[in-house]
Write a protein that holds these residues in place. Sequence first.
Motif, PDB file in Angstrom:
ATOM      1  N   PHE A 158       8.470   4.730  -1.168  1.00 44.05           N
ATOM      2  CA  PHE A 158       7.504   4.238  -2.250  1.00 44.05           C
ATOM      3  C   PHE A 158       6.488   3.257  -1.555  1.00 44.05           C
ATOM      4  O   PHE A 158       5.411   3.328  -1.732  1.00 44.05           O
ATOM      5  CB  PHE A 158       8.209   3.519  -3.397  1.00 44.05           C
ATOM      6  CG  PHE A 158       7.567   2.905  -4.447  1.00 44.05           C
ATOM      7  CD1 PHE A 158       6.551   3.570  -4.882  1.00 44.05           C
ATOM      8  CD2 PHE A 158       7.518   1.636  -4.564  1.00 44.05           C
ATOM      9  CE1 PHE A 158       5.738   3.095  -5.947  1.00 44.05           C
ATOM     10  CE2 PHE A 158       6.793   1.006  -5.511  1.00 44.05           C
ATOM     11  CZ  PHE A 158       5.818   1.702  -6.279  1.00 44.05           C
ATOM     12  N   GLU A 159       7.098   2.133  -0.767  1.00 39.87           N
ATOM     13  CA  GLU A 159       6.126   1.043  -0.327  1.00 39.87           C
ATOM     14  C   GLU A 159       5.352   1.660   0.747  1.00 39.87           C
ATOM     15  O   GLU A 159       4.221   1.083   0.873  1.00 39.87           O
ATOM     16  CB  GLU A 159       7.143   0.011   0.272  1.00 39.87           C
ATOM     17  CG  GLU A 159       7.837  -0.762  -0.915  1.00 39.87           C
ATOM     18  CD  GLU A 159       8.488  -2.040  -0.599  1.00 39.87           C
ATOM     19  OE1 GLU A 159       8.401  -2.391   0.784  1.00 39.87           O
ATOM     20  OE2 GLU A 159       9.208  -2.756  -1.431  1.00 39.87           O
ATOM     21  N   GLU A 160       5.765   2.695   1.639  1.00 34.43           N
ATOM     22  CA  GLU A 160       5.006   3.124   2.410  1.00 34.43           C
ATOM     23  C   GLU A 160       3.937   3.969   2.068  1.00 34.43           C
ATOM     24  O   GLU A 160       2.678   3.844   2.438  1.00 34.43           O
ATOM     25  CB  GLU A 160       5.688   4.129   3.638  1.00 34.43           C
ATOM     26  CG  GLU A 160       6.656   2.934   4.443  1.00 34.43           C
ATOM     27  CD  GLU A 160       5.644   1.944   5.159  1.00 34.43           C
ATOM     28  OE1 GLU A 160       4.903   2.361   5.829  1.00 34.43           O
ATOM     29  OE2 GLU A 160       6.335   0.669   5.038  1.00 34.43           O
ATOM     30  N   LEU A 161       3.945   4.692   1.136  1.00 33.63           N
ATOM     31  CA  LEU A 161       2.935   5.487   0.248  1.00 33.63           C
ATOM     32  C   LEU A 161       1.980   4.469  -0.310  1.00 33.63           C
ATOM     33  O   LEU A 161       0.578   4.772  -0.091  1.00 33.63           O
ATOM     34  CB  LEU A 161       3.687   6.392  -0.941  1.00 33.63           C
ATOM     35  CG  LEU A 161       4.546   7.702  -0.445  1.00 33.63           C
ATOM     36  CD1 LEU A 161       5.177   8.305  -1.706  1.00 33.63           C
ATOM     37  CD2 LEU A 161       3.484   8.429   0.415  1.00 33.63           C
ATOM     38  N   ILE A 162       2.163   3.482  -0.933  1.00 31.34           N
ATOM     39  CA  ILE A 162       1.640   2.424  -1.436  1.00 31.34           C
ATOM     40  C   ILE A 162       0.622   1.778  -0.364  1.00 31.34           C
ATOM     41  O   ILE A 162      -0.640   1.483  -0.221  1.00 31.34           O
ATOM     42  CB  ILE A 162       2.111   1.592  -2.195  1.00 31.34           C
ATOM     43  CG1 ILE A 162       2.738   2.105  -3.409  1.00 31.34           C
ATOM     44  CG2 ILE A 162       1.258   0.261  -2.463  1.00 31.34           C
ATOM     45  CD1 ILE A 162       1.826   2.606  -4.398  1.00 31.34           C
ATOM     46  N   PHE A 163       1.489   1.256   0.651  1.00 24.11           N
ATOM     47  CA  PHE A 163       0.952   0.310   1.430  1.00 24.11           C
ATOM     48  C   PHE A 163       0.262   0.907   2.868  1.00 24.11           C
ATOM     49  O   PHE A 163      -0.957   0.521   3.159  1.00 24.11           O
ATOM     50  CB  PHE A 163       1.759  -0.883   2.143  1.00 24.11           C
ATOM     51  CG  PHE A 163       2.284  -1.859   1.026  1.00 24.11           C
ATOM     52  CD1 PHE A 163       1.226  -2.914   0.727  1.00 24.11           C
ATOM     53  CD2 PHE A 163       3.528  -1.749   0.384  1.00 24.11           C
ATOM     54  CE1 PHE A 163       1.442  -3.673  -0.365  1.00 24.11           C
ATOM     55  CE2 PHE A 163       3.883  -2.516  -0.614  1.00 24.11           C
ATOM     56  CZ  PHE A 163       2.881  -3.669  -0.893  1.00 24.11           C
ATOM     57  N   ARG A 164       0.844   1.791   3.351  1.00 24.69           N
ATOM     58  CA  ARG A 164       0.221   2.503   4.791  1.00 24.69           C
ATOM     59  C   ARG A 164      -0.296   3.727   4.269  1.00 24.69           C
ATOM     60  O   ARG A 164      -1.343   4.156   4.728  1.00 24.69           O
ATOM     61  CB  ARG A 164       1.502   2.936   5.478  1.00 24.69           C
ATOM     62  CG  ARG A 164       1.305   2.004   6.737  1.00 24.69           C
ATOM     63  CD  ARG A 164       1.610   0.534   6.598  1.00 24.69           C
ATOM     64  NE  ARG A 164       2.843   0.370   5.819  1.00 24.69           N
ATOM     65  CZ  ARG A 164       3.314  -0.873   5.544  1.00 24.69           C
ATOM     66  NH1 ARG A 164       2.483  -2.197   5.552  1.00 24.69           N
ATOM     67  NH2 ARG A 164       4.426  -1.200   5.036  1.00 24.69           N
ATOM     68  N   GLY A 165       0.037   4.217   2.991  1.00 20.96           N
ATOM     69  CA  GLY A 165      -1.186   5.265   2.570  1.00 20.96           C
ATOM     70  C   GLY A 165      -2.035   4.962   1.769  1.00 20.96           C
ATOM     71  O   GLY A 165      -3.336   5.275   2.141  1.00 20.96           O
ATOM     72  N   ILE A 166      -1.958   4.446   0.618  1.00 24.35           N
ATOM     73  CA  ILE A 166      -3.109   3.807  -0.142  1.00 24.35           C
ATOM     74  C   ILE A 166      -4.217   2.803   0.448  1.00 24.35           C
ATOM     75  O   ILE A 166      -5.347   2.744   0.710  1.00 24.35           O
ATOM     76  CB  ILE A 166      -2.852   3.702  -1.668  1.00 24.35           C
ATOM     77  CG1 ILE A 166      -2.259   5.142  -2.048  1.00 24.35           C
ATOM     78  CG2 ILE A 166      -3.997   3.263  -2.507  1.00 24.35           C
ATOM     79  CD1 ILE A 166      -1.656   4.870  -3.534  1.00 24.35           C
ATOM     80  N   ILE A 167      -3.137   1.504   0.492  1.00 23.56           N
ATOM     81  CA  ILE A 167      -3.728   0.276   0.768  1.00 23.56           C
ATOM     82  C   ILE A 167      -4.557   0.546   1.998  1.00 23.56           C
ATOM     83  O   ILE A 167      -5.775  -0.111   2.458  1.00 23.56           O
ATOM     84  CB  ILE A 167      -3.204  -0.773   0.942  1.00 23.56           C
ATOM     85  CG1 ILE A 167      -2.595  -1.029  -0.717  1.00 23.56           C
ATOM     86  CG2 ILE A 167      -3.572  -2.071   1.322  1.00 23.56           C
ATOM     87  CD1 ILE A 167      -1.729  -2.025  -1.034  1.00 23.56           C
ATOM     88  N   PHE A 168      -3.730   0.963   3.219  1.00 22.02           N
ATOM     89  CA  PHE A 168      -4.247   1.064   4.656  1.00 22.02           C
ATOM     90  C   PHE A 168      -5.499   1.652   4.571  1.00 22.02           C
ATOM     91  O   PHE A 168      -6.633   1.862   5.478  1.00 22.02           O
ATOM     92  CB  PHE A 168      -3.116   1.676   5.552  1.00 22.02           C
ATOM     93  CG  PHE A 168      -3.655   1.461   7.049  1.00 22.02           C
ATOM     94  CD1 PHE A 168      -3.241   0.649   7.863  1.00 22.02           C
ATOM     95  CD2 PHE A 168      -4.218   2.618   7.501  1.00 22.02           C
ATOM     96  CE1 PHE A 168      -3.589   0.677   9.315  1.00 22.02           C
ATOM     97  CE2 PHE A 168      -4.803   2.726   8.862  1.00 22.02           C
ATOM     98  CZ  PHE A 168      -4.284   1.717   9.760  1.00 22.02           C
ATOM     99  N   SER A 169      -5.568   2.958   3.734  1.00 22.92           N
ATOM    100  CA  SER A 169      -6.521   4.032   3.861  1.00 22.92           C
ATOM    101  C   SER A 169      -8.002   3.310   3.141  1.00 22.92           C
ATOM    102  O   SER A 169      -8.990   3.608   3.557  1.00 22.92           O
ATOM    103  CB  SER A 169      -6.146   5.374   2.860  1.00 22.92           C
ATOM    104  OG  SER A 169      -5.093   5.863   3.672  1.00 22.92           O
ATOM    105  N   VAL A 170      -7.656   2.692   2.069  1.00 23.00           N
ATOM    106  CA  VAL A 170      -8.793   1.843   1.526  1.00 23.00           C
ATOM    107  C   VAL A 170      -9.525   0.654   2.412  1.00 23.00           C
ATOM    108  O   VAL A 170     -10.791   0.748   2.462  1.00 23.00           O
ATOM    109  CB  VAL A 170      -8.268   1.151   0.144  1.00 23.00           C
ATOM    110  CG1 VAL A 170      -9.287   0.385  -0.484  1.00 23.00           C
ATOM    111  CG2 VAL A 170      -7.924   2.023  -1.006  1.00 23.00           C
ATOM    112  N   LEU A 171      -8.749   0.063   3.129  1.00 26.11           N
ATOM    113  CA  LEU A 171      -9.034  -0.860   4.039  1.00 26.11           C
ATOM    114  C   LEU A 171     -10.030  -0.157   4.979  1.00 26.11           C
ATOM    115  O   LEU A 171     -11.097  -0.796   5.631  1.00 26.11           O
ATOM    116  CB  LEU A 171      -8.014  -1.729   4.499  1.00 26.11           C
ATOM    117  CG  LEU A 171      -7.371  -2.679   3.339  1.00 26.11           C
ATOM    118  CD1 LEU A 171      -6.094  -3.420   4.063  1.00 26.11           C
ATOM    119  CD2 LEU A 171      -8.292  -3.828   2.964  1.00 26.11           C
TER     120      LEU A 171
END
Length: 277
Positions: free
Chosen positions: A120-133
């Motif tokens: 869950f945390e990887e999908l959020i932080f490395r998946g979504i947030i990393f991509s947006v940044l």
Amino acid sequence: MDKKKICNAVEITLILILCAITLLLDFVRISYLSDELRNKLLSKFIQQTCGAVAAGLLLHRLGIRLFGKPQQLLYLIPCLIIAIDNFQFYAYFSGKMELVHKEAVDFILFGLYCLSVGLFEELIFRGIIFSVLAGRFSKDKKGLWQTFIVSSLIFGAAHLFNGFSMGTLLQVGYTMLTGGLFAFTLMKTKNLFCCALIHSVYNFCGLLFDSSERMGLGAGVVLDLGTALTMLVVCVSVGIFVLYSVKRYDRAEQTELYEKLGISMKEADITEDKTEG
């Protein structure tokens, strides 16, 4: 309404429902099992799994493709070393900790709990947030460094929601560092499941004896001087390797990563670093 619009509507509705369930389960206590610890572990597993499915569907909608064949798997070795070193070897072998819950079902539920949190945390932080940044910053090496650092800082800062205390501040500090480790895993393997694996192993080893939230299977001294010194040596060594590897991250790798993030690497957006060897 055509088939594509129907599928989009169903997907959006499912994402919203799963997000609502994930939030609701933070406030509603459901008794699945009579044993308190097992019920907590199962409850967290169900909640985090709902969140992970919602995040996975959102990644699909955003066109982020980080679920293909993993690359450069040898780079997982230093990451696994950090994850396994999160186990308190010195404290355990000196008799300062012991397992209280030893049945197979306890280990299975604890493993599932760690796996669901990691995913869950990887999908959020490395998946979504990393991509947006990555999409917001420049598409050169400087932008990659900014994405690497800021995504790690956000990951650490998110743990402030665990409550304000000295223990929480310490947790924020080391989760910023592990955020960098997980970001490095993504950059090299270009696969979120690899990030989730490292994250899950890290949690399993570190939380197995943790009794602060009564989610671990053991009791005793979680962190002593010997354990802290051992972790420090390993973390510094691997940290130097990670930073060096990020510095040597070449343009071809970055272009491939950004394509999987759904980011176009236009030549006009790229600033050549003339000092780069």
